[in-house]
Design a protein around this motif. Structure first.
Motif, PDB file in Angstrom:
ATOM      1  N   GLU A 113      12.880 -23.138  20.030  1.00 48.79           N
ATOM      2  CA  GLU A 113      11.923 -22.725  19.011  1.00 48.79           C
ATOM      3  C   GLU A 113      12.410 -21.433  18.366  1.00 48.79           C
ATOM      4  N   GLN A 114      12.274 -21.355  17.023  1.00 47.26           N
ATOM      5  CA  GLN A 114      12.648 -20.117  16.330  1.00 47.26           C
ATOM      6  C   GLN A 114      11.561 -19.712  15.348  1.00 47.26           C
ATOM      7  N   ASN A 115      11.377 -18.410  15.211  1.00 44.84           N
ATOM      8  CA  ASN A 115      10.398 -17.893  14.250  1.00 44.84           C
ATOM      9  C   ASN A 115      11.073 -16.985  13.241  1.00 44.84           C
ATOM     10  N   LEU A 116      12.317 -17.325  12.923  1.00 42.27           N
ATOM     11  CA  LEU A 116      13.117 -16.551  11.973  1.00 42.27           C
ATOM     12  C   LEU A 116      13.075 -17.145  10.569  1.00 42.27           C
ATOM     13  N   ASN A 117      12.375 -18.240  10.416  1.00 42.33           N
ATOM     14  CA  ASN A 117      12.298 -18.956   9.137  1.00 42.33           C
ATOM     15  C   ASN A 117      13.680 -19.462   8.679  1.00 42.33           C
ATOM     16  N   HIS A 118      14.526 -19.787   9.634  1.00 43.32           N
ATOM     17  CA  HIS A 118      15.848 -20.306   9.313  1.00 43.32           C
ATOM     18  C   HIS A 118      15.781 -21.805   9.040  1.00 43.32           C
ATOM     19  N   ASP A 119      16.538 -22.225   8.024  1.00 38.98           N
ATOM     20  CA  ASP A 119      16.594 -23.654   7.734  1.00 38.98           C
ATOM     21  C   ASP A 119      17.463 -24.413   8.736  1.00 38.98           C
ATOM     22  N   ALA A 120      18.556 -23.808   9.154  1.00 35.92           N
ATOM     23  CA  ALA A 120      19.548 -24.513   9.961  1.00 35.92           C
ATOM     24  C   ALA A 120      19.388 -24.205  11.447  1.00 35.92           C
ATOM     25  N   MET A 121      19.539 -25.250  12.254  1.00 38.43           N
ATOM     26  CA  MET A 121      19.506 -25.103  13.708  1.00 38.43           C
ATOM     27  C   MET A 121      20.612 -25.953  14.323  1.00 38.43           C
ATOM     28  N   TYR A 122      21.062 -25.524  15.514  1.00 35.71           N
ATOM     29  CA  TYR A 122      22.251 -26.125  16.117  1.00 35.71           C
ATOM     30  C   TYR A 122      22.083 -26.203  17.631  1.00 35.71           C
ATOM     31  N   TRP A 123      22.747 -27.184  18.224  1.00 40.85           N
ATOM     32  CA  TRP A 123      22.869 -27.254  19.670  1.00 40.85           C
ATOM     33  C   TRP A 123      24.352 -27.269  20.028  1.00 40.85           C
ATOM     34  N   TYR A 124      24.686 -26.386  20.992  1.00 44.13           N
ATOM     35  CA  TYR A 124      26.046 -26.314  21.498  1.00 44.13           C
ATOM     36  C   TYR A 124      26.042 -26.565  22.999  1.00 44.13           C
ATOM     37  N   ARG A 125      27.174 -27.039  23.463  1.00 40.24           N
ATOM     38  CA  ARG A 125      27.398 -27.160  24.893  1.00 40.24           C
ATOM     39  C   ARG A 125      28.530 -26.211  25.277  1.00 40.24           C
ATOM     40  N   GLN A 126      28.372 -25.524  26.409  1.00 39.72           N
ATOM     41  CA  GLN A 126      29.385 -24.594  26.884  1.00 39.72           C
ATOM     42  C   GLN A 126      29.723 -24.940  28.326  1.00 39.72           C
ATOM     43  N   ASP A 127      30.977 -25.250  28.564  1.00 41.55           N
ATOM     44  CA  ASP A 127      31.464 -25.514  29.917  1.00 41.55           C
ATOM     45  C   ASP A 127      32.265 -24.310  30.387  1.00 41.55           C
ATOM     46  N   PRO A 128      32.363 -24.109  31.704  1.00 43.58           N
ATOM     47  CA  PRO A 128      33.022 -22.905  32.236  1.00 43.58           C
ATOM     48  C   PRO A 128      34.415 -22.707  31.660  1.00 43.58           C
ATOM     49  N   CYS A 174      21.165 -23.097  21.984  1.00 42.72           N
ATOM     50  CA  CYS A 174      20.574 -23.413  20.695  1.00 42.72           C
ATOM     51  C   CYS A 174      20.779 -22.213  19.776  1.00 42.72           C
ATOM     52  N   ALA A 175      20.975 -22.459  18.507  1.00 45.56           N
ATOM     53  CA  ALA A 175      21.174 -21.369  17.548  1.00 45.56           C
ATOM     54  C   ALA A 175      20.511 -21.725  16.228  1.00 45.56           C
ATOM     55  N   SER A 176      20.270 -20.697  15.426  1.00 48.90           N
ATOM     56  CA  SER A 176      19.744 -20.924  14.089  1.00 48.90           C
ATOM     57  C   SER A 176      20.409 -19.970  13.116  1.00 48.90           C
ATOM     58  N   SER A 177      20.387 -20.321  11.848  1.00 49.10           N
ATOM     59  CA  SER A 177      20.977 -19.459  10.830  1.00 49.10           C
ATOM     60  C   SER A 177      20.419 -19.822   9.466  1.00 49.10           C
ATOM     61  N   THR A 178      20.636 -18.918   8.506  1.00 51.99           N
ATOM     62  CA  THR A 178      20.474 -19.290   7.116  1.00 51.99           C
ATOM     63  C   THR A 178      21.757 -20.009   6.703  1.00 51.99           C
ATOM     64  N   THR A 179      21.855 -20.413   5.480  1.00 48.19           N
ATOM     65  CA  THR A 179      23.029 -21.167   5.047  1.00 48.19           C
ATOM     66  C   THR A 179      23.632 -20.556   3.796  1.00 48.19           C
ATOM     67  N   TYR A 225      23.379 -30.783  14.700  1.00 46.38           N
ATOM     68  CA  TYR A 225      22.865 -29.716  13.866  1.00 46.38           C
ATOM     69  C   TYR A 225      21.914 -30.281  12.822  1.00 46.38           C
ATOM     70  N   SER A 226      21.073 -29.394  12.309  1.00 45.57           N
ATOM     71  CA  SER A 226      20.087 -29.788  11.311  1.00 45.57           C
ATOM     72  C   SER A 226      19.998 -28.675  10.273  1.00 45.57           C
ATOM     73  N   GLN A 227      20.066 -29.046   9.021  1.00 46.88           N
ATOM     74  CA  GLN A 227      19.991 -28.049   7.958  1.00 46.88           C
ATOM     75  C   GLN A 227      18.647 -28.079   7.234  1.00 46.88           C
ATOM     76  N   ILE A 228      17.834 -29.072   7.567  1.00 46.98           N
ATOM     77  CA  ILE A 228      16.535 -29.165   6.923  1.00 46.98           C
ATOM     78  C   ILE A 228      15.638 -30.045   7.790  1.00 46.98           C
ATOM     79  N   VAL A 229      14.348 -29.843   7.655  1.00 49.05           N
ATOM     80  CA  VAL A 229      13.399 -30.641   8.422  1.00 49.05           C
ATOM     81  C   VAL A 229      13.605 -32.126   8.143  1.00 49.05           C
ATOM     82  N   ASN A 230      13.471 -32.910   9.211  1.00 49.53           N
ATOM     83  CA  ASN A 230      13.577 -34.367   9.142  1.00 49.53           C
ATOM     84  C   ASN A 230      14.975 -34.872   8.826  1.00 49.53           C
TER      85      ASN A 230
END
Lengths: 116, 114
Positions: free
Chosen positions: B24-39, B91-96, B48-53
């Motif tokens: 969950e983010q409350n930064l009003n960012h349009d873009a959100m991402y999921w990453y995986r990190q292994d050791p 999880c991450a979010s950003s503007t574009t 990733y998603s750049q807009i709702v839906n």
């Protein structure tokens, strides 16, 4: 294609030592360059960035200069502290691309341990 | 304070189970991402998603699914089809924009298969 190469770790330094973590990149044009830091058990935080050649990013005593001629963005700090122990990631956004993080390319990370 | 929140911090999954990681983010960012990190490795993009839906597969989407029904939320489901799910998920979010935009990351979820 675009890529980021970082020096392999882990790096172990004594407190107050000088730090350099090398980062070189392959990309066309003028990418934007970033250093992110990840403290143990946490997510990444932006440490500094540079968006054009010869720019110097700086934050919390860390510096990195965008060197187009050597395609490098080495991270430096004059005197490290125990609290700087973390993993450091170099990253780039390809030239001409919006900074949407599906385009951002992260290096493998360099682990730094600072001992008292 | 604005930020991005992941939960839970630790998650254990039995073989054959689906599990959902919250972001969950409350930064009003349009873009959100999921990453995986292994050791000892860098970040690998899952979805990733750049807009709702709307969302797109990243480099390692197989065995994962996402939804983006609200701007603030981007949950990740790790399905039983993911054969090696033990990892640290970010999880991450950003503007574009075009100005070297910063990404904001959550604290991560460590998933372990038991």
């Amino acid at each position: 294609g675009n890529s980021v190469t970082q020096m392999e770790g882990p790096v172990t330094l004594s407190e107050e030592a000088f730090l350099t973590i090398n980062c070189t990149y392959t990309a066309t044009g003028y990418p934007s360059l970033f250093w992110y830091v990840q403290y143990p058990g946490e997510g990444l935080q932006l440490l500094l960035k540079a968006t054009k050649a010869d720019d110097k990013g700086s934050n919390k005593g860390f510096e990195a200069t965008y060197r187009k001629e050597t395609t490098s963005f080495h991270l430096e700090k004059g005197s490290v502290q125990v609290s700087d122990s973390a993993v450091y990631f170099c990253a780039l956004t390809p030239f001409g691309q919006s900074t949407s993080y599906d385009k951002v390319i992260f290096g493998p990370g360099t682990s730094l341990s600072v001992i008292p | 304070d604005g930020g991005i929140t992941q939960s839970p911090k630790y998650l254990f999954r039995k073989e054959g189970q689906n599990v959902t990681l919250s972001c969950e983010q409350n930064l009003n960012h349009d873009a959100m991402y999921w990453y995986r990190q292994d050791p000892g490795q860098g970040l690998r993009l899952i979805y990733y998603s750049q807009i709702v839906n709307d969302f797109q597969k990243g480099d390692i989407a197989e065995g994962y699914s996402v939804s983006r029904e609200k701007k603030e939320s981007f949950p990740l489901t790790v399905t039983s089809a993911q054969k090696n799910p033990t990892a640290f998920y970010l999880c991450a979010s950003s503007t574009t924009g075009y100005d070297g935009t910063e990404a904001f990351f959550g604290q991560g979820t460590r998933l372990t298969v038991v």
